[in-house]
Design a protein around this motif. Structure first.
Motif, PDB file in Angstrom:
ATOM      1  N   VAL A   1       5.431  -4.240  11.027  1.00  0.00           N
ATOM      2  CA  VAL A   1       6.779  -4.442  10.490  1.00  0.00           C
ATOM      3  C   VAL A   1       6.952  -3.713   9.163  1.00  0.00           C
ATOM      4  O   VAL A   1       7.999  -3.114   8.890  1.00  0.00           O
ATOM      5  N   LEU A   2       5.922  -3.731   8.325  1.00  0.00           N
ATOM      6  CA  LEU A   2       6.004  -3.075   7.019  1.00  0.00           C
ATOM      7  C   LEU A   2       6.160  -1.564   7.177  1.00  0.00           C
ATOM      8  O   LEU A   2       6.937  -0.931   6.445  1.00  0.00           O
ATOM      9  N   LEU A   3       5.455  -0.979   8.127  1.00  0.00           N
ATOM     10  CA  LEU A   3       5.603   0.457   8.379  1.00  0.00           C
ATOM     11  C   LEU A   3       7.010   0.768   8.889  1.00  0.00           C
ATOM     12  O   LEU A   3       7.627   1.761   8.484  1.00  0.00           O
ATOM     13  N   GLY A   4       7.523  -0.099   9.769  1.00  0.00           N
ATOM     14  CA  GLY A   4       8.890   0.101  10.265  1.00  0.00           C
ATOM     15  C   GLY A   4       9.917  -0.034   9.160  1.00  0.00           C
ATOM     16  O   GLY A   4      10.867   0.751   9.081  1.00  0.00           O
ATOM     17  N   ALA A   5       9.733  -1.026   8.267  1.00  0.00           N
ATOM     18  CA  ALA A   5      10.662  -1.207   7.154  1.00  0.00           C
ATOM     19  C   ALA A   5      10.614  -0.023   6.199  1.00  0.00           C
ATOM     20  O   ALA A   5      11.647   0.396   5.660  1.00  0.00           O
ATOM     21  N   SER A   6       9.429   0.515   5.972  1.00  0.00           N
ATOM     22  CA  SER A   6       9.307   1.694   5.104  1.00  0.00           C
ATOM     23  C   SER A   6      10.061   2.875   5.696  1.00  0.00           C
ATOM     24  O   SER A   6      10.775   3.590   4.981  1.00  0.00           O
TER      25      SER A   6
ATOM     26  N   GLY B   1      16.422   0.620  -7.303  1.00  0.00           N
ATOM     27  CA  GLY B   1      15.151   0.149  -7.830  1.00  0.00           C
ATOM     28  C   GLY B   1      13.947   0.830  -7.213  1.00  0.00           C
ATOM     29  O   GLY B   1      14.043   1.889  -6.589  1.00  0.00           O
ATOM     30  N   SER B   2      12.808   0.190  -7.369  1.00  0.00           N
ATOM     31  CA  SER B   2      11.530   0.734  -6.920  1.00  0.00           C
ATOM     32  C   SER B   2      11.270   0.346  -5.473  1.00  0.00           C
ATOM     33  O   SER B   2      11.202  -0.845  -5.140  1.00  0.00           O
TER      34      SER B   2
ATOM     35  N   LEU C   1       8.481  -3.099  -1.211  1.00  0.00           N
ATOM     36  CA  LEU C   1       7.495  -3.210  -0.137  1.00  0.00           C
ATOM     37  C   LEU C   1       6.398  -4.204  -0.506  1.00  0.00           C
ATOM     38  O   LEU C   1       5.885  -4.927   0.360  1.00  0.00           O
ATOM     39  N   ALA C   2       6.032  -4.258  -1.785  1.00  0.00           N
ATOM     40  CA  ALA C   2       5.042  -5.243  -2.217  1.00  0.00           C
ATOM     41  C   ALA C   2       5.589  -6.663  -2.061  1.00  0.00           C
ATOM     42  O   ALA C   2       4.873  -7.570  -1.596  1.00  0.00           O
TER      43      ALA C   2
END
Length: 377
Positions: free
Chosen positions: A234-239, A256-257, A262-263
């Motif tokens: 999911v994190l890769l997809g969100a990125s 923003g950052s 992502l963190a």
């Protein structure tokens, strides 16, 4: 012993990633959720007034009335249709016109004489997203044209102060900026719960969960392995969705950052995945899990402050949603991506989100251990 535990979690996670890679349907769902779904949500469901159909009955046919009619043009309005009184009701009933404006006879003469002629505006209120905005625009256009015709300026009202309006974070009030970013945030919630919960249900239905339990593995290791593996997907997809679709394709500036977001999303994945595991311990089959997802996802997305401000909700709903990690994630994500907030601004929401996530994780772990005990008995 501690090294063996983390080694087991790592290897179980690799197994989960291989299983996910073999599931073409879930891969297509992830790809669509962070590509096409973001684009369609940002561009397809606009909350702005866009090409609204207008019909005008001009009974005056004067320079002033024609000036008002000519003031309706794209992108807010479609070119106005010159209608008759007999056509208005039929056009409104069929949904052909969203707004109809009736300019009475002798309109210009009455205006020049200082009288206040009535101009009738009919609104199709079934289009709630545009009815209020459109009526305000039409009123502003009509008054502006009349004032400019009479005085040469669009503002004839004298007030003791001058209100200078400055719109921050989205100067042009572009709805695409809001829709694209919120779709990324919402899909992180939806996919994390679905993927982790479906992984548990699939293991149970295939009988492989029992195989894992007879190995020297603990429920804690099994849960954590599924969380990090599916969370990584999911994190890769969100990125990809945030960097490629939102920033590059939709041209939405991120204030923003992105690494900070992502963190924070990584911490949130832990909480959302725990909810997915908890739901999977309640469901006995995939259809039941799907029904629970519907009952869970809709309140999480609708009442977390992403669709409407939390302040506009009843106080009871606001208090209940404090127990949902989505509330804190939406608030900190909007702060980072929209307003450029740094860690000093979001740390309280991040801490609260992590605490709520830990509570859900322990609850899911308790349910999982209970189900394991019942299975062994």
């Amino acid at each position: 012993m501690r090294w063996v535990t983390w080694s087991n979690i790592y290897r179980l996670g690799l197994k989960e990633l291989k299983s996910l890679g073999a599931d073409k349907v879930l891969l297509i769902l992830i790809a669509w959720a962070f590509s096409g779904a973001i684009y369609t949500a940002a561009t397809g469901a606009s909350l702005e007034l866009r090409n609204a159909p207008v019909a005008v009955v001009d009974e005056d046919q004067s320079p002033l009335s024609r000036r008002i009619v000519d003031a309706f043009y794209p992108p807010y309005f479609s070119p106005p249709y010159q209608a008759t009184l007999a056509e208005l009701d039929k056009g409104m009933d069929s949904g052909r016109y969203n707004f109809t404006l009736i300019i009475p006879a002798n309109f210009q003469r009455d205006v020049q004489a200082g009288r206040k002629p009535d101009v009738q505006l009919n609104i199709d209120a079934t289009i709630m997203s545009q009815a209020f905005i459109g009526s305000t625009y039409i009123k502003s256009i009509a008054l502006g044209e009349v004032n400019e015709y009479l005085t040469g300026t669009r503002n004839s009202t004298q007030t003791p102060i001058t209100l200078s309006t400055r719109v921050r974070f989205n100067p042009n009030l572009t709805g695409v900026w809001f829709g694209g970013v919120m779709e990324v945030i919402n899909n992180v919630t939806m996919l994390t719960i679905i993927l982790v919960g479906a992984a548990f249900i699939r293991e149970r239905e295939h009988g492989t969960l029992e195989h894992l339990l007879v190995m020297p593995l603990t429920p804690f290791e099994i849960m954590l392995a599924k969380i990090w593996a599916n969370g990584l997907a999911v994190l890769l997809g969100a990125s990809f969705g945030l960097i490629v679709m939102v920033q590059m394709v939709l041209k939405v500036p991120i204030a923003g950052s992105v690494p900070l977001f992502l963190a924070a999303a990584t911490c949130y994945l832990f909480a959302a995945a725990s909810i997915g595991i908890f739901l999977s311990t309640l469901a006995r089959s995939m259809p039941q899990f799907g029904l629970l997802i519907i009952l869970c996802i809709i309140p999480l997305l609708m009442l977390s402050g992403g669709v409407t401000p939390r302040e506009s909700m009843p106080q009871l709903v606001q208090d209940i949603m404090l127990a949902a990690p989505t509330t804190y994630f939406v608030r900190l994500a909007q702060g980072i991506l929209y307003r450029g907030a740094d860690f000093s601004v979001i740390w309280q929401d991040l801490l609260a989100m992590t605490g709520v996530g830990a509570a859900f994780f322990n609850l899911a772990l308790f349910r999982f251990r209970k189900s394991v005990t019942q299975t062994q008995i």
